[in-house]
Design a protein around this motif. Structure first.
Motif, PDB file in Angstrom:
ATOM      1  N   HIS A 222       4.950   1.606   3.595  1.00  0.00           N
ATOM      2  CA  HIS A 222       4.636   1.348   4.807  1.00  0.00           C
ATOM      3  C   HIS A 222       3.346   0.687   4.930  1.00  0.00           C
ATOM      4  N   GLY A 223       3.694  -1.119   4.697  1.00  0.00           N
ATOM      5  CA  GLY A 223       2.640  -1.858   4.854  1.00  0.00           C
ATOM      6  C   GLY A 223       1.523  -1.436   3.449  1.00  0.00           C
ATOM      7  N   ASP A 224       0.217  -1.461   3.587  1.00  0.00           N
ATOM      8  CA  ASP A 224      -0.757  -1.115   2.517  1.00  0.00           C
ATOM      9  C   ASP A 224      -1.288  -0.001   2.935  1.00  0.00           C
ATOM     10  N   ARG A 225      -0.673   1.004   3.596  1.00  0.00           N
ATOM     11  CA  ARG A 225      -1.657   2.331   3.965  1.00  0.00           C
ATOM     12  C   ARG A 225      -0.677   3.373   3.499  1.00  0.00           C
ATOM     13  N   VAL A 226       0.400   3.591   3.424  1.00  0.00           N
ATOM     14  CA  VAL A 226       1.033   4.902   2.861  1.00  0.00           C
ATOM     15  C   VAL A 226       2.269   4.720   2.484  1.00  0.00           C
ATOM     16  N   ALA A 227       2.754   5.308   1.254  1.00  0.00           N
ATOM     17  CA  ALA A 227       3.923   5.332   0.861  1.00  0.00           C
ATOM     18  C   ALA A 227       4.623   6.526   0.510  1.00  0.00           C
ATOM     19  N   GLU A 228       5.925   6.749   0.884  1.00  0.00           N
ATOM     20  CA  GLU A 228       6.721   7.933   0.798  1.00  0.00           C
ATOM     21  C   GLU A 228       7.281   7.824  -0.708  1.00  0.00           C
ATOM     22  N   LEU A 229       7.062   8.893  -1.362  1.00  0.00           N
ATOM     23  CA  LEU A 229       7.506   9.061  -2.697  1.00  0.00           C
ATOM     24  C   LEU A 229       8.753   9.964  -2.837  1.00  0.00           C
ATOM     25  N   ALA A 230       9.928   9.678  -2.796  1.00  0.00           N
ATOM     26  CA  ALA A 230      10.937  10.532  -2.743  1.00  0.00           C
ATOM     27  C   ALA A 230      11.242  11.379  -4.069  1.00  0.00           C
ATOM     28  N   VAL A 231      11.325  12.582  -4.086  1.00  0.00           N
ATOM     29  CA  VAL A 231      11.289  13.180  -5.240  1.00  0.00           C
ATOM     30  C   VAL A 231      13.010  13.728  -5.168  1.00  0.00           C
ATOM     31  N   THR A 232      13.429  13.547  -6.341  1.00  0.00           N
ATOM     32  CA  THR A 232      15.011  13.846  -6.626  1.00  0.00           C
ATOM     33  C   THR A 232      14.992  15.357  -7.049  1.00  0.00           C
ATOM     34  N   ALA A 233      16.315  16.092  -7.388  1.00  0.00           N
ATOM     35  CA  ALA A 233      16.150  17.186  -8.010  1.00  0.00           C
ATOM     36  C   ALA A 233      16.030  17.165  -9.701  1.00  0.00           C
ATOM     37  N   LEU A 234      15.966  15.860  -9.888  1.00  0.00           N
ATOM     38  CA  LEU A 234      15.885  15.631 -11.632  1.00  0.00           C
ATOM     39  C   LEU A 234      14.374  15.260 -11.617  1.00  0.00           C
ATOM     40  N   THR A 235      13.751  14.566 -10.830  1.00  0.00           N
ATOM     41  CA  THR A 235      12.247  14.292 -11.110  1.00  0.00           C
ATOM     42  C   THR A 235      11.380  15.210 -11.455  1.00  0.00           C
ATOM     43  N   SER A 236      10.680  14.897 -12.572  1.00  0.00           N
ATOM     44  CA  SER A 236       9.573  15.580 -13.002  1.00  0.00           C
ATOM     45  C   SER A 236       8.321  15.773 -12.301  1.00  0.00           C
ATOM     46  N   GLN A 237       7.214  16.665 -12.407  1.00  0.00           N
ATOM     47  CA  GLN A 237       6.212  16.760 -11.623  1.00  0.00           C
ATOM     48  C   GLN A 237       5.316  15.807 -12.084  1.00  0.00           C
ATOM     49  N   GLU A 238       5.381  15.330 -13.532  1.00  0.00           N
ATOM     50  CA  GLU A 238       4.429  14.542 -14.309  1.00  0.00           C
ATOM     51  C   GLU A 238       4.748  13.107 -13.621  1.00  0.00           C
TER      52      GLU A 238
ATOM     53  N   LEU B  18      -0.690   5.905  -9.170  1.00  0.00           N
ATOM     54  CA  LEU B  18      -0.598   4.421  -8.935  1.00  0.00           C
ATOM     55  C   LEU B  18      -0.829   3.803  -7.419  1.00  0.00           C
ATOM     56  N   MET B  19      -0.247   4.709  -6.531  1.00  0.00           N
ATOM     57  CA  MET B  19      -0.426   4.214  -5.255  1.00  0.00           C
ATOM     58  C   MET B  19      -1.766   4.616  -4.811  1.00  0.00           C
ATOM     59  N   LYS B  20      -2.620   5.681  -5.344  1.00  0.00           N
ATOM     60  CA  LYS B  20      -3.990   5.767  -5.028  1.00  0.00           C
ATOM     61  C   LYS B  20      -4.761   4.472  -5.301  1.00  0.00           C
ATOM     62  N   VAL B  21      -4.512   3.945  -6.749  1.00  0.00           N
ATOM     63  CA  VAL B  21      -5.345   3.077  -7.128  1.00  0.00           C
ATOM     64  C   VAL B  21      -5.206   1.719  -6.193  1.00  0.00           C
ATOM     65  N   LEU B  22      -4.006   1.600  -5.765  1.00  0.00           N
ATOM     66  CA  LEU B  22      -3.720   0.329  -5.003  1.00  0.00           C
ATOM     67  C   LEU B  22      -4.428   0.612  -3.637  1.00  0.00           C
ATOM     68  N   GLY B  23      -4.810   2.040  -3.335  1.00  0.00           N
ATOM     69  CA  GLY B  23      -5.400   2.158  -2.104  1.00  0.00           C
ATOM     70  C   GLY B  23      -4.191   2.477  -0.954  1.00  0.00           C
ATOM     71  N   ILE B  24      -3.207   2.989  -1.504  1.00  0.00           N
ATOM     72  CA  ILE B  24      -2.222   3.654  -0.672  1.00  0.00           C
ATOM     73  C   ILE B  24      -2.113   5.139  -0.666  1.00  0.00           C
ATOM     74  N   THR B  25      -2.091   5.684   0.602  1.00  0.00           N
ATOM     75  CA  THR B  25      -1.804   7.148   0.424  1.00  0.00           C
ATOM     76  C   THR B  25      -0.517   7.472   0.120  1.00  0.00           C
ATOM     77  N   PRO B  26      -0.344   8.438  -0.996  1.00  0.00           N
ATOM     78  CA  PRO B  26       1.147   8.829  -1.401  1.00  0.00           C
ATOM     79  C   PRO B  26       1.319  10.104  -0.776  1.00  0.00           C
ATOM     80  N   VAL B  27       2.590  10.042  -0.269  1.00  0.00           N
ATOM     81  CA  VAL B  27       3.343  11.089   0.267  1.00  0.00           C
ATOM     82  C   VAL B  27       4.696  11.651  -0.338  1.00  0.00           C
TER      83      VAL B  27
END
Length: 484
Positions: free
Chosen positions: A354-370, A378-387
């Motif tokens: 969503h622009g340069d402010r926030v990013a929705e990070l979609a987690v699937t049933a297979l995605t690892s916590q790592e 990565l998002m935080k380094v770019l100044g983007i709030t990860p959700v």
């Protein structure tokens, strides 16, 4: 029809504010309370409000004195017999209001207009309790009344058009913007706002995202002045619960049934800021910036991948294909369909920026916590709030925003209020940067229609099916709604 002498019954926060609004406009005001103690509280609210305005330079000492001088306080309803208009601002209980209006009908002269400040109760039922139903309207101010510019004028099937027009003119005299609507539970602002807030609580219960994440997406991503849980705490969870019950009683739409989480918090006495605890127990936490990360490599695919890759490269990360620490997939869901094509599907995280402010990070049933942690870094380094959120239709923003837009279309299509009035109500009454039709047209009618279809396919909620008018406009190739 001239209004010069106005009565206000009930001098709590809203009633005292309404009395102040009338007095500021030069009208003589008679404020009525049940007893001397309540009257003293009302006087104190008036004095404090005008004192704040004086301190901020919005009033001179002479203007403040004149405003307070126009307000007379009493504990006797009988003193209202010569009022031209009486506005009721007592607690939101229908039986109390019915009894009050029957009494006002007895006391006031036949030509007096009676108005209720209810935010959601049926004005028609209140009007029918009197012998003058044509002279009863809704006059819904927003809190704080001296500041908020919107007034909803509620007409019923019994309302005299001349009375409605006169009340609209009075609102203009008060310096307010009036929107005139039909008598439906919640009118415009609350009928659109509260189901959105309730839906946010449902998404939280379903674990689609966290409280802080949902608030961040809607505040930073959708550009709303507050996240839904911040706003619920400000409104008061008990107030929101009561309005949802009124909506549900009228519509029997299961989306309007108060969410179990909302009911549980109200039962526990967690009412929001008024009780020092609701969804939050203090100020909402602020996101923490990250200037470094343990992630070294990444891959990214989907619309806009090269642009994001360039930003990550400039930040010192290396793009290295499927062998990367984390694989980002830009675009809409279902993200899991992309994950299963990888040798290691646990590395894939969906990303919706969503622009340069926030990013929705979609987690699937297979995605690892790592992988989630790596994508967040990565998002935080770019100044983007990860959700982080579940891989569900609409993720967070569209899952909350699109049904609200659909509700607005249905409201307009029912002839309940105009496009312009609905947009005005949400901008002035709720502080939204744009009204629902302005938002819908900026997003694109087809995109909204298709997003609603995806929500309906996943949740099977009838109200998520695109409104017929929206579907017809898309088929016709229209890009805007008629304004006539």
């Amino acid at each position: 029809m001239a209004f010069e002498r106005v009565g206000v019954v009930g001098l709590g926060t809203m009633g005292a504010g309404i009395a102040e609004v009338f007095a500021r406009a030069g009208l003589r005001v008679l404020g009525v309370e049940a007893d001397a103690e309540a009257l003293a509280r009302g006087r104190s609210l008036l004095e404090k409000s005008t004192a704040r305005a004086l301190d901020k330079g919005r009033l001179t000492a002479q203007e403040r004195e004149a405003i307070l001088g126009r307000v007379t306080l009493t504990t006797s309803r009988e003193d209202l017999r010569e009022a031209d208009l009486v506005v009721e601002a007592i607690p939101e209980h229908l039986e109390l209001k019915l009894r009050l209006f029957a009494d006002l009908d007895r006391i006031c002269k036949p030509e007096t207009v009676l108005a209720t400040n209810t935010s959601s109760l049926p004005v028609t039922a209140i009007a029918a309790a009197t012998g003058r139903p044509g002279r009863v309207v809704g006059l819904h101010f927003f809190n704080p009344a001296p500041v908020m510019r919107l007034v909803e004028v509620v007409r019923t099937v019994l309302s005299d058009p001349g009375v409605v027009g006169a009340v609209e003119g009075l609102a203009e005299r008060l310096g307010k913007t009036a929107v005139t609507v039909g008598d439906r539970a919640g009118f415009v602002a609350n009928r659109l706002l509260l189901p959105y807030l309730n839906h946010a609580a449902v998404l939280l219960e379903l674990g689609v995202a966290t409280r802080d994440g949902i608030d961040a997406v809607m505040r930073q991503g959708a550009g709303l002045p507050m996240g839904p849980f911040e706003l619920l705490d400000l409104i008061g969870l008990d107030t929101a619960y009561e309005i949802m019950e009124v909506l549900y009683d009228e519509t029997r739409d299961r989306r309007h049934a108060p969410s179990p989480l909302l009911r549980e918090l109200v039962t526990a006495g967690r009412l929001g800021r008024k009780s020092q605890g609701g969804f939050y127990t203090g100020e909402p936490p602020q996101p923490q910036d990250a200037r470094s990360s343990g992630v070294r490599t990444f891959d990214v695919a989907g619309p806009g991948a090269d642009e994001l890759a360039g930003r990550l490269d400039a930040a010192g990360f290396k793009r290295s294909g499927e062998a990367a620490d984390v694989v980002l997939r830009l675009g809409d869901r279902p993200v899991v369909e992309h994950a299963v094509r990888l040798r290691d599907p646990a590395k894939l995280v969906g990303v919706r920026l969503h622009g340069d402010r926030v990013a929705e990070l979609a987690v699937t049933a297979l995605t690892s916590q790592e992988a989630v942690a790596a994508a967040s870094d990565l998002m935080k380094v770019l100044g983007i709030t990860p959700v982080p959120c579940k891989d569900r239709a609409g993720f967070v923003a569209d899952a909350l925003l699109l049904p609200y837009l659909n509700d607005a279309v249905r409201m307009y299509d029912a002839g309940y209020a105009s496009v312009a009035d609905i947009d005005t109500a949400m901008r002035l009454g709720c502080g939204y940067p744009a009204g629902p039709f302005e938002t819908l047209e900026a997003m694109g009618l087809e995109r909204v229609r298709d997003g609603l279809r995806a929500l309906y396919a996943e949740y099977r909620e009838p109200a998520f099916a695109p409104a017929p008018l929206l579907d017809q406009l898309v088929v016709a190739g229209a890009s805007a709604f008629p304004r006539s």
